[in-house]
Design a protein around this motif. Sequence first.
Motif, PDB file in Angstrom:
ATOM      1  N   VAL A 115      42.403  51.209  45.308  1.00 32.08           N
ATOM      2  CA  VAL A 115      40.998  50.791  45.251  1.00 32.08           C
ATOM      3  C   VAL A 115      40.704  50.128  43.909  1.00 32.08           C
ATOM      4  CG1 VAL A 115      40.040  52.981  44.386  1.00 32.08           C
ATOM      5  CG2 VAL A 115      38.619  51.455  45.745  1.00 32.08           C
ATOM      6  N   ASN A 116      41.359  50.575  42.851  1.00 34.15           N
ATOM      7  CA  ASN A 116      41.121  49.988  41.542  1.00 34.15           C
ATOM      8  C   ASN A 116      41.605  48.543  41.493  1.00 34.15           C
ATOM      9  OD1 ASN A 116      40.201  50.240  38.755  1.00 34.15           O
ATOM     10  ND2 ASN A 116      42.358  50.036  38.244  1.00 34.15           N
ATOM     11  N   ALA A 117      42.731  48.262  42.104  1.00 34.24           N
ATOM     12  CA  ALA A 117      43.239  46.877  42.120  1.00 34.24           C
ATOM     13  C   ALA A 117      42.233  45.954  42.808  1.00 34.24           C
ATOM     14  CB  ALA A 117      44.593  46.818  42.819  1.00 34.24           C
ATOM     15  N   ARG A 118      41.648  46.411  43.907  1.00 34.82           N
ATOM     16  CA  ARG A 118      40.641  45.605  44.617  1.00 34.82           C
ATOM     17  C   ARG A 118      39.390  45.424  43.760  1.00 34.82           C
ATOM     18  NH1 ARG A 118      41.156  49.402  48.714  1.00 34.82           N
ATOM     19  NH2 ARG A 118      38.909  49.578  48.879  1.00 34.82           N
ATOM     20  N   TRP A 119      38.936  46.497  43.125  1.00 35.20           N
ATOM     21  CA  TRP A 119      37.736  46.441  42.280  1.00 35.20           C
ATOM     22  C   TRP A 119      37.959  45.500  41.100  1.00 35.20           C
ATOM     23  CZ3 TRP A 119      32.801  47.919  42.774  1.00 35.20           C
ATOM     24  CH2 TRP A 119      32.005  47.953  41.633  1.00 35.20           C
ATOM     25  N   GLN A 120      39.096  45.625  40.426  1.00 35.72           N
ATOM     26  CA  GLN A 120      39.380  44.778  39.272  1.00 35.72           C
ATOM     27  C   GLN A 120      39.480  43.307  39.662  1.00 35.72           C
ATOM     28  OE1 GLN A 120      39.164  46.016  36.170  1.00 35.72           O
ATOM     29  NE2 GLN A 120      38.725  47.938  37.216  1.00 35.72           N
ATOM     30  N   ALA A 121      40.055  43.026  40.837  1.00 37.99           N
ATOM     31  CA  ALA A 121      40.152  41.640  41.303  1.00 37.99           C
ATOM     32  C   ALA A 121      38.762  41.040  41.524  1.00 37.99           C
ATOM     33  CB  ALA A 121      40.975  41.571  42.588  1.00 37.99           C
TER      34      ALA A 121
ATOM     35  N   PHE B 189      33.898  38.586  33.675  1.00 36.38           N
ATOM     36  CA  PHE B 189      34.048  38.866  32.248  1.00 36.38           C
ATOM     37  C   PHE B 189      34.553  37.670  31.463  1.00 36.38           C
ATOM     38  CE2 PHE B 189      34.329  43.083  34.129  1.00 36.38           C
ATOM     39  CZ  PHE B 189      33.530  43.825  33.278  1.00 36.38           C
ATOM     40  N   GLU B 190      34.212  37.664  30.169  1.00 35.74           N
ATOM     41  CA  GLU B 190      34.760  36.702  29.212  1.00 35.74           C
ATOM     42  C   GLU B 190      35.979  37.315  28.535  1.00 35.74           C
ATOM     43  OE1 GLU B 190      31.859  35.642  26.269  1.00 35.74           O
ATOM     44  OE2 GLU B 190      30.549  34.690  27.721  1.00 35.74           O
ATOM     45  N   THR B 191      36.908  36.509  28.145  1.00 35.38           N
ATOM     46  CA  THR B 191      38.019  36.851  27.257  1.00 35.38           C
ATOM     47  C   THR B 191      38.649  38.211  27.541  1.00 35.38           C
ATOM     48  OG1 THR B 191      36.722  35.698  25.573  1.00 35.38           O
ATOM     49  CG2 THR B 191      38.738  36.725  24.849  1.00 35.38           C
ATOM     50  N   LEU B 192      39.393  38.292  28.610  1.00 31.85           N
ATOM     51  CA  LEU B 192      40.091  39.528  28.947  1.00 31.85           C
ATOM     52  C   LEU B 192      41.552  39.446  28.520  1.00 31.85           C
ATOM     53  CD1 LEU B 192      38.747  40.218  32.550  1.00 31.85           C
ATOM     54  CD2 LEU B 192      38.022  41.290  30.427  1.00 31.85           C
ATOM     55  N   GLU B 193      42.090  40.579  28.116  1.00 24.83           N
ATOM     56  CA  GLU B 193      43.525  40.709  27.862  1.00 24.83           C
ATOM     57  C   GLU B 193      44.113  41.326  29.115  1.00 24.83           C
ATOM     58  OE1 GLU B 193      44.142  43.007  24.322  1.00 24.83           O
ATOM     59  OE2 GLU B 193      42.564  41.939  23.267  1.00 24.83           O
ATOM     60  N   GLY B 194      44.499  40.509  30.085  1.00 14.99           N
ATOM     61  CA  GLY B 194      44.885  41.037  31.385  1.00 14.99           C
ATOM     62  C   GLY B 194      43.627  41.189  32.208  1.00 14.99           C
ATOM     63  N   GLY B 195      43.423  42.338  32.821  1.00 13.53           N
ATOM     64  CA  GLY B 195      42.206  42.600  33.588  1.00 13.53           C
ATOM     65  C   GLY B 195      41.201  43.380  32.762  1.00 13.53           C
ATOM     66  N   PRO B 196      40.040  43.691  33.352  1.00 10.97           N
ATOM     67  CA  PRO B 196      39.032  44.465  32.635  1.00 10.97           C
ATOM     68  C   PRO B 196      39.574  45.795  32.117  1.00 10.97           C
ATOM     69  CG  PRO B 196      38.065  43.519  34.600  1.00 10.97           C
ATOM     70  CD  PRO B 196      39.538  43.239  34.666  1.00 10.97           C
ATOM     71  N   ASP B 197      40.370  46.495  32.935  1.00  6.88           N
ATOM     72  CA  ASP B 197      40.918  47.783  32.499  1.00  6.88           C
ATOM     73  C   ASP B 197      41.807  47.636  31.271  1.00  6.88           C
ATOM     74  OD1 ASP B 197      39.635  49.190  34.462  1.00  6.88           O
ATOM     75  OD2 ASP B 197      41.416  49.567  35.667  1.00  6.88           O
ATOM     76  N   ASP B 198      42.576  46.551  31.214  1.00  8.10           N
ATOM     77  CA  ASP B 198      43.484  46.334  30.085  1.00  8.10           C
ATOM     78  C   ASP B 198      42.727  45.998  28.804  1.00  8.10           C
ATOM     79  OD1 ASP B 198      45.836  46.636  31.695  1.00  8.10           O
ATOM     80  OD2 ASP B 198      45.485  44.607  32.459  1.00  8.10           O
ATOM     81  N   SER B 199      41.495  45.556  28.934  1.00  8.11           N
ATOM     82  CA  SER B 199      40.705  45.130  27.772  1.00  8.11           C
ATOM     83  C   SER B 199      39.827  46.230  27.204  1.00  8.11           C
ATOM     84  CB  SER B 199      39.845  43.924  28.165  1.00  8.11           C
ATOM     85  OG  SER B 199      40.674  42.850  28.537  1.00  8.11           O
TER      86      SER B 199
END
Length: 105
Positions: free
Chosen positions: A72-78, A84-94
């Motif tokens: 579910v997290n993969a779907r939410w993050q996609a 978002f602006e300027t992510l390092e990877g996805g939101p979770d990674d930032s």
Amino acid sequence: MRRICFTLKVRPECLAEYRVRHAAVWPEMQDALRETGWANYSLFLREDGLLVGYLECEDFAASQAGMKKHPVNARWQAEMGPLFETLEGGPDDSMKPLDEVFHLA
């Protein structure tokens, strides 16, 4: 429990959409957060797009790793990533925890 605070930046043109999506966070996403140790989780959004997150957990790295394993997290993050602006990877990674410099107990 450890207190965690982080900031991210929502694109100004996406503020309304961000608010709409968080007014109805999927129940399975909420369950996944609880199952992986996220507690007392709040998000605060300023009109310029500054997003401040706060949560409590035993081990933030373990809680993040647990969420990465949830489908579910993969779907939410996609769905959320493009907002978002300027992510390092996805939101979770930032999500980089800020140093706590004061706490009134």
